[in-house]
Design a protein around this motif. Structure first.
Motif, short mmCIF file in Angstrom:
data_model
loop_
_atom_site.label_atom_id
_atom_site.label_comp_id
_atom_site.label_asym_id
_atom_site.label_seq_id
_atom_site.Cartn_x
_atom_site.Cartn_y
_atom_site.Cartn_z
N SER A 1 -3.90 2.36 -0.49
CA SER A 1 -3.28 1.63 0.41
C SER A 1 -2.28 2.07 1.07
O SER A 1 -1.34 2.19 1.24
CB SER A 1 -2.98 -0.31 0.59
N ALA B 1 -0.98 0.15 3.59
CA ALA B 1 0.09 -0.86 4.35
C ALA B 1 0.63 -1.05 2.89
O ALA B 1 1.43 -1.78 3.07
CB ALA B 1 -0.66 -2.24 3.57
N ASP C 1 -6.02 -3.45 -1.00
CA ASP C 1 -6.01 -3.80 -0.18
C ASP C 1 -6.56 -5.77 -0.31
O ASP C 1 -6.77 -6.51 0.17
CB ASP C 1 -5.40 -4.10 1.91
N VAL D 1 0.53 -9.54 8.74
CA VAL D 1 0.18 -8.91 8.95
C VAL D 1 0.18 -9.40 11.62
O VAL D 1 0.25 -10.15 11.22
CB VAL D 1 -1.57 -9.10 9.09
N SER E 1 -10.30 -0.11 5.36
CA SER E 1 -9.46 -0.35 5.17
C SER E 1 -9.72 -2.06 4.43
O SER E 1 -9.66 -2.97 5.14
CB SER E 1 -8.48 -0.39 6.16
N THR F 1 -6.68 -3.87 4.66
CA THR F 1 -5.98 -4.34 6.29
C THR F 1 -7.27 -5.55 7.43
O THR F 1 -7.40 -6.41 7.45
CB THR F 1 -5.18 -3.74 6.89
N ASN G 1 -9.14 -7.75 4.98
CA ASN G 1 -7.93 -9.63 5.01
C ASN G 1 -7.69 -10.07 6.09
O ASN G 1 -8.23 -11.12 6.74
CB ASN G 1 -6.54 -9.21 4.49
N SER H 1 -2.33 2.94 8.54
CA SER H 1 -1.83 1.72 9.52
C SER H 1 -1.00 2.23 10.38
O SER H 1 -0.40 1.95 11.56
CB SER H 1 -0.87 1.07 8.56
N GLU I 1 0.25 -4.50 9.66
CA GLU I 1 1.26 -4.54 9.07
C GLU I 1 2.86 -4.81 9.71
O GLU I 1 3.44 -3.45 10.59
CB GLU I 1 1.53 -3.90 7.16
N LEU J 1 -0.65 -10.49 4.08
CA LEU J 1 -1.85 -9.22 3.04
C LEU J 1 -1.21 -9.07 1.79
O LEU J 1 -0.37 -9.62 1.82
CB LEU J 1 -1.10 -7.46 4.04
N THR K 1 -1.76 -7.15 -1.44
CA THR K 1 -1.88 -6.03 -1.56
C THR K 1 -2.17 -5.74 -3.25
O THR K 1 -1.30 -6.60 -4.27
CB THR K 1 -1.98 -4.93 -1.46
#
Length: 371
Positions: free
Chosen positions: A57, A59, A105, A135, A193, A195, A198, A230, A248, A313, A315
């Motif tokens: 990740s 993130a 994530d 996020v 991803s 993210t 999510n 990201s 993020e 988010l 993770t």
């Protein structure tokens, strides 16, 4: 995107250097040197091999840097080398046995649960939720300092049903704000991803009638422009008038991008550590009596609780429950213990949320059970 790739490479090198500059011993058991120079109270807290590897990740990469600094301080000579290639790549590298654990994530898929157990010598892999953060819906609208959105409008923007910033649905959410007659450019993650996963789960929970595109680590909306990682999303929003992207909050803040507020039906709420923390309290676990701590996110993303910012988010660190070599399991436990305790102190400045105490207690028991 060359600058983004270079930046990520520099980050990975920097994390490694952080640990190496603190090295005062090549003693893999983290003995008395760790107890004195590193400030550890007992050698057991710093046991295991000196270098761990992890991947995944983007993130959580800034949180991992915070955790690594805390580990270096606690246990002289220790270091985590973390490669922020994205959640999908991290899960694949963990399953292949190329890294000690993955940062992700998204949880393992059903098929990956089976292959991860094979990688762990017949033992299940566990999902340990270690990093939380809001996020941000980062946007680029000159002269618009405050923007309110909701799940329904976001679902229609990212599926192509709303294409201009002066759309009546946006105007209704933002009375008194002069929204321009400017095309909306949705920015999404083009790489696999968590993210994205999510974000799409949030849309499914918050706007089930408007978002019918599905979920998963690949963006399903079919509109907009993709960006890698990201940092790439933040850069794309920053350079594109009319853009909006999910990223993020720490990355949005670093790029000095404004974050839209969300109205889930109980009032307008900004993306802050406090409002994200309120939402986290609504999350339950898929299995309540298990050290595999996968969260049931629908209760979080669908919350209408006042003062809660639901687009949060979650993770995980994905680890073997058993099956590590002894020096690896000891080091994994040492790092995770530090990350979940003293490592929490620096999270707010990096754009993340501290672990709630109730979750921290359960997480500590799971870390202790790793073999």
């Amino acid at each position: 995107m060359k600058s983004t790739t270079a930046g990520l490479a520099l980050f990975a090198a920097t994390v490694t250097a952080l640990g190496l500059t603190a090295c005062g011993s090549d003693n893999n058991t983290g003995g008395s040197a760790a107890g004195t120079a590193g400030g550890a109270s007992t050698s057991a807290e710093c046991a295991g091999k000196n270098t761990l590897t992890a991947e995944g990740s983007t993130a959580q990469q800034n949180a991992i840097a915070v955790f690594n600094q805390a580990w270096v301080k606690q246990c002289a000579g220790k270091n985590l080398s973390y490669n922020p290639t994205g959640s999908g790549a991290g899960r694949e590298q963990f399953i292949a046995g190329h890294v000690d654990f993955a940062g992700s994530d998204s949880p393992l898929s059903d098929a990956q649960v089976t292959t991860a157990a094979e990688r762990c010598h017949g033992n299940p892999a566990w999902h340990l939720p270690l990093v939380f953060g809001p996020v941000s819906m980062a946007y680029h609208l000159n002269g618009v300092e405050h923007l309110v959105l909701n799940g329904d409008v976001l679902a229609r923007i990212f599926s192509g049903a709303i294409t201009s910033w002066d759309d009546p649905a946006l105007v209704a959410l933002n009375p008194g704000v002069e929204l321009p007659a400017l095309a909306i450019t949705p920015i999404y993650r083009s790489d696999s991803s968590g993210t994205t996963d999510n974000f799409q789960k949030y849309l499914s929970a918050a706007a089930p009638h408007a978002w019918t595109k599905g979920e998963g680590s690949e963006f399903q909306g079919g509109v907009g422009e993709g960006a890698q990682k990201s940092a790439g999303v933040a850069q794309a929003v920053q350079s594109t008038p009319g853009a909006i992207g999910y990223v993020e909050k720490g990355f949005a803040d670093k790029a000095e991008l404004p974050s839209a507020m969300l109205d889930s039906g109980a009032g307008v709420v900004a993306a802050t550590d406090e409002s994200a923390g309120v939402a986290i309290q609504a999350a339950g676990f898929v299995a309540e009596d298990s050290n595999d701590m996968r969260l049931d996110l629908r209760s979080l993303y669908g919350t209408k609780q006042a003062a809660a910012y639901p687009l949060v988010l979650v993770t995980y660190e994905i680890v073997c429950s058993k099956g590590y070599e002894p020096d690896t399991s000891a080091a994994v436990k040492s790092f995770l213990k530090t990350a979940s305790t003293t490592g929490q102190d620096g999270l707010a400045a990096a754009g993340y949320v501290r672990l709630p105490e109730q979750l921290k207690r359960r997480l500590s028991a799971a870390i202790d059970a790793i073999q």
